[in-house]
Design an enzyme around this catalytic site. Structure first.
Site, PDB file in Angstrom:
ATOM      1  N   HIS A  53       0.521   2.854  -6.238  1.00 22.05           N
ATOM      2  CA  HIS A  53      -0.289   4.050  -6.474  1.00 22.05           C
ATOM      3  C   HIS A  53      -0.666   4.655  -5.128  1.00 22.05           C
ATOM      4  CE1 HIS A  53      -1.842   2.999 -10.789  1.00 22.05           C
ATOM      5  NE2 HIS A  53      -0.540   2.763 -10.647  1.00 22.05           N
ATOM      6  N   GLU A  55      -3.464   5.549  -3.855  1.00 23.68           N
ATOM      7  CA  GLU A  55      -4.613   4.928  -3.210  1.00 23.68           C
ATOM      8  C   GLU A  55      -4.237   3.621  -2.527  1.00 23.68           C
ATOM      9  OE1 GLU A  55      -4.326   5.983  -6.409  1.00 23.68           O
ATOM     10  OE2 GLU A  55      -6.298   6.065  -7.340  1.00 23.68           O
ATOM     11  N   CYS A  83      -7.850   4.090 -11.035  1.00 21.33           N
ATOM     12  CA  CYS A  83      -7.762   3.106 -12.116  1.00 21.33           C
ATOM     13  C   CYS A  83      -8.429   1.815 -11.638  1.00 21.33           C
ATOM     14  CB  CYS A  83      -6.296   2.855 -12.485  1.00 21.33           C
ATOM     15  SG  CYS A  83      -5.348   1.980 -11.215  1.00 21.33           S
ATOM     16  N   CYS A  86      -6.736   0.226  -8.502  1.00 23.71           N
ATOM     17  CA  CYS A  86      -7.039   0.956  -7.268  1.00 23.71           C
ATOM     18  C   CYS A  86      -8.495   0.769  -6.861  1.00 23.71           C
ATOM     19  CB  CYS A  86      -6.702   2.430  -7.433  1.00 23.71           C
ATOM     20  SG  CYS A  86      -4.925   2.708  -7.593  1.00 23.71           S
TER      21      CYS A  86
END
Length: 150
Positions: A53, A55, A83, A86
């Site tokens: 992801h 992040e 999420c 993350c």
């Protein structure tokens, strides 16, 4: 001094790169002392890595840049609400502040789907600001998935 909208616009530029690469268009920028430490975008498909992801990639890169696993006194700008995975990386890295654009009704843990801040399950709690350039951040995602369905 640059404001949150300025930095989020740079995260949106990262999201555009993801879109070009046919990745879910989420971008992230980590800023410390008014300077970008790093930026990234989702690469889960191209890297065949569900943890890639925006992040997480930005946090990994920032740690390498500063040569420390703690990224204190920094702000993470991300175009979509983090999420749980993350958010865990954010806690572990000790990022001081998280600013996100679009709210995520499916997996967002900063108040939308779940509000992790209500639980005392961590010794680090970053400040959270949501909805910065929300319209623009939502639109890039909506347009991307709309095009996928055609």
């Amino acid at each position: 001094m640059k404001n949150d909208s300025y930095w989020m616009s740079l995260a949106l530029q990262e999201a555009e790169k993801a879109k070009i690469d046919n990745e879910v268009p989420v971008g992230a920028v980590i800023v410390k002392s008014e300077k970008i430490l790093t930026s990234s975008y989702n690469k889960t498909i191209s890297s065949v890595d569900p943890t890639a992801h925006a992040e997480v990639l930005a946090i990994r890169n920032a740690s390498k840049v500063i040569k420390n696993h703690r990224i204190t006194d920094a702000t993470l700008y991300v175009t979509l609400e983090p999420c749980l995975m993350c958010y865990g990386a954010i806690i572990q890295s000790r990022i001081s502040r998280v600013v996100f654009g679009a709210y995520d009704k499916n997996t967002g843990v900063c108040g939308t789907c779940f509000d992790i801040e209500k639980f005392n399950c961590s010794n680090h709690k970053p400040a959270i600001t949501g909805g910065v350039l929300e319209t623009e951040c939502s639109k890039i995602l909506t347009d991307f998935f709309k095009a996928k369905r055609i």
